[in-house]
Design an enzyme around this catalytic site. Sequence first.
Site, short mmCIF file in Angstrom:
data_model
loop_
_atom_site.label_atom_id
_atom_site.label_comp_id
_atom_site.label_asym_id
_atom_site.label_seq_id
_atom_site.Cartn_x
_atom_site.Cartn_y
_atom_site.Cartn_z
N SER A 1 0.80 -1.23 0.00
CA SER A 1 0.00 0.00 0.00
C SER A 1 0.84 1.29 0.00
O SER A 1 0.47 2.24 -0.70
CB SER A 1 -0.98 -0.01 1.18
OG SER A 1 -1.93 -1.04 0.96
N LYS B 1 -9.08 -5.77 11.46
CA LYS B 1 -10.24 -5.23 10.74
C LYS B 1 -11.54 -5.25 11.56
O LYS B 1 -12.40 -4.40 11.39
CB LYS B 1 -10.46 -5.97 9.43
CG LYS B 1 -9.41 -5.63 8.38
CD LYS B 1 -9.75 -6.29 7.05
CE LYS B 1 -8.70 -5.96 6.02
NZ LYS B 1 -9.01 -6.49 4.70
N ASP C 1 -13.13 -2.75 0.76
CA ASP C 1 -12.73 -4.04 0.15
C ASP C 1 -13.81 -4.55 -0.82
O ASP C 1 -13.52 -4.95 -1.94
CB ASP C 1 -12.51 -5.11 1.23
CG ASP C 1 -11.15 -4.98 1.89
OD1 ASP C 1 -10.22 -4.45 1.26
OD2 ASP C 1 -11.03 -5.42 3.05
N GLY D 1 -14.95 -19.79 0.85
CA GLY D 1 -14.37 -19.08 1.99
C GLY D 1 -15.42 -18.27 2.73
O GLY D 1 -16.29 -17.65 2.09
N ALA D 2 -15.36 -18.32 4.05
CA ALA D 2 -16.34 -17.59 4.87
C ALA D 2 -15.62 -16.76 5.92
O ALA D 2 -16.14 -16.49 6.99
CB ALA D 2 -17.31 -18.58 5.52
N GLY E 1 -6.48 -11.06 -7.72
CA GLY E 1 -6.93 -10.05 -6.75
C GLY E 1 -6.24 -8.69 -6.83
O GLY E 1 -6.52 -7.81 -6.01
#
Length: 282
Positions: free
Chosen positions: A22, A71, A107, A132-133, A252
């Site tokens: 970033s 997060k 996101d 995915g969870a 991604g």
Amino acid sequence: MKITGKTKIVGIFGYPIEHTFSPLMHNAAFSTLGLDYCYIPFEVRPKDLKSAVEGIRTLNIRGVNITVPHKEAVIKYLDELSEEAKLIGAVNTIENRDGKLIGHNTDGRGFIKSLWEDAKTKAKGKKVSILGAGGAGKGVAVSCALEGASEIIIANRTIMKAEELVRYLDRHFKKTQFSAIPLVKQQLSNVIAESDILINATSLGLKGKGMLPISYKELHKDLVVYDLIYNPLITPLLKIARRAGVKKVVNGIGMLIHQGAFAFEIWTGKKPPVDVMKKAIL
Ligand code: NAP
């Protein structure tokens, strides 16, 4: 980069933090637009998160990105949340608005923007399978539901987590049909055959390690295959998608860039130079 008495500071809180791209992306964008901002990585251990967030106010930091593992934990220290952050239950961007700390989640929006830019696809009306969870899976599922996906199937190794996420989504979105399945070959194969979009939001394939229980034979050419992983750029899933002749195969990187671009806009109020950000990362 010239640091002056007027330079505005933004940055990222995470632990560990050395791997982050970033600073490269944001500092290249500030420099291109001639904005007097500087983006800094801050290594913040979980036990120090509260005092680090207080530091945003006391040091007049203009905003920060929040990454793993903070997060969700950061929410209790903020003054306000955007609707998206509330729904996703996680924050990846903090805005310091005159001492008031507002939590955003860019996101999901970054994913939707990349899905359009990189695959010319909208989630609206589509059957979407999400593998995915975890945090990313939830963010992507909420964003696809907000976009009007007709059906969303969540496949996860720990089936209870997928079922819990489906119950949550069911409560918040009435127009989308949700279901949960275990991350095993047979069930996945049936679901993928009828899906429009397949998204990997697990960490299987990160740094090329681990493979989802999917072979190229299960992938059809009209499927959009989106892997949230961007290291490596061609993930194990994307390799088999190419072998299957899938036309729209996306990693991604686009999501990473667009979540950053949305954060940039929140902090500066300026349109981000997305191409510059992309070039810096690549
Ligand atoms: P997370 O909250 O830790 O969730 C990890 C997910 O991966 C869970 O569903 C977990 O299943 C599954 N998983 C982990 N190891 C597995 C294994 N050996 N076999 C099967 N399933 C496994 O992580 P996250 O934040 O959601 O991130 C997930 C991925 O998305 C990461 O690779 C991350 O790099 C990527 N990501 C990319 C972007 C971007 O901008 N492109 C943004 C965010 C995340 P269980 O529930 O069973 O443990």
